[in-house]
Design a protein around this motif. Structure first.
Motif, PDB file in Angstrom:
ATOM      1  N   GLN A   3       0.093  -2.172   0.184  1.00 50.96           N
ATOM      2  CA  GLN A   3       1.539  -2.023   0.088  1.00 50.96           C
ATOM      3  C   GLN A   3       2.223  -2.791   1.205  1.00 50.96           C
ATOM      4  O   GLN A   3       1.754  -2.776   2.346  1.00 50.96           O
ATOM      5  CB  GLN A   3       1.924  -0.542   0.159  1.00 50.96           C
ATOM      6  CG  GLN A   3       1.614   0.246  -1.086  1.00 50.96           C
ATOM      7  CD  GLN A   3       2.232   1.630  -1.071  1.00 50.96           C
ATOM      8  OE1 GLN A   3       2.264   2.285  -0.041  1.00 50.96           O
ATOM      9  NE2 GLN A   3       2.727   2.078  -2.210  1.00 50.96           N
ATOM     10  N   VAL A   5       5.960  -3.148   3.024  1.00 53.37           N
ATOM     11  CA  VAL A   5       7.275  -2.514   3.163  1.00 53.37           C
ATOM     12  C   VAL A   5       8.138  -3.399   4.049  1.00 53.37           C
ATOM     13  O   VAL A   5       7.833  -3.615   5.220  1.00 53.37           O
ATOM     14  CB  VAL A   5       7.165  -1.104   3.764  1.00 53.37           C
ATOM     15  CG1 VAL A   5       8.546  -0.489   3.927  1.00 53.37           C
ATOM     16  CG2 VAL A   5       6.286  -0.223   2.879  1.00 53.37           C
ATOM     17  N   SER A   7      11.888  -4.516   5.779  1.00 53.11           N
ATOM     18  CA  SER A   7      13.101  -3.928   6.326  1.00 53.11           C
ATOM     19  C   SER A   7      13.849  -4.982   7.127  1.00 53.11           C
ATOM     20  O   SER A   7      13.296  -6.037   7.441  1.00 53.11           O
ATOM     21  CB  SER A   7      12.773  -2.725   7.222  1.00 53.11           C
ATOM     22  OG  SER A   7      11.950  -3.116   8.298  1.00 53.11           O
TER      23      SER A   7
END
Length: 115
Positions: A3, A5, A7
């Motif tokens: 995964q 992620v 930001s």
């Protein structure tokens, strides 16, 4: 399952700065190449910057001198520091990891630069 992620996206005025982060988790083995891509509305996804397992970097001509890609191997994280942002930098930014015969994409983070 790997995964990613992302930001750090957001709205910024022209001339401003942002730093994007992309943290990877899961089973990642061997040398890892990391990169940032972007896709503006109506345009194809394009490579913005890449960094190899040896720390070598490459940049799109349009961002050279303004963007800096870096990585923290201990955290499996890749960063993109974006300075002197221009309205034409507006896009969804995606990170991508490549290792052995595998690759994985992040979900994308919107960067909007107002004039």
């Amino acid at each position: 399952q790997v995964q990613l992620v992302e930001s750090g996206g957001g709205l910024v005025q022209a001339g401003g700065s942002l730093r994007l982060s992309c943290a990877a988790s899961g089973s990642i083995f061997g040398p890892v190449t990391m990169g940032w891509y972007r896709q503006a509305p109506g345009k194809q996804r394009e490579l913005v910057a890449g960094i190899g397992s040896d720390g070598s970097t490459n940049y799109a001509d349009s961002v050279k001198g303004r963007f800096t890609i870096s990585r923290d191997n201990a955290k499996n994280t890749v960063y993109l520091r974006m300075n002197s942002l221009k309205p034409e930098d507006t896009a969804v930014y995606y990170c991508k990891l490549v290792w052995l015969a595998h690759s994985s994409w992040g979900q994308g983070t919107q960067v909007t630069v107002s004039s």
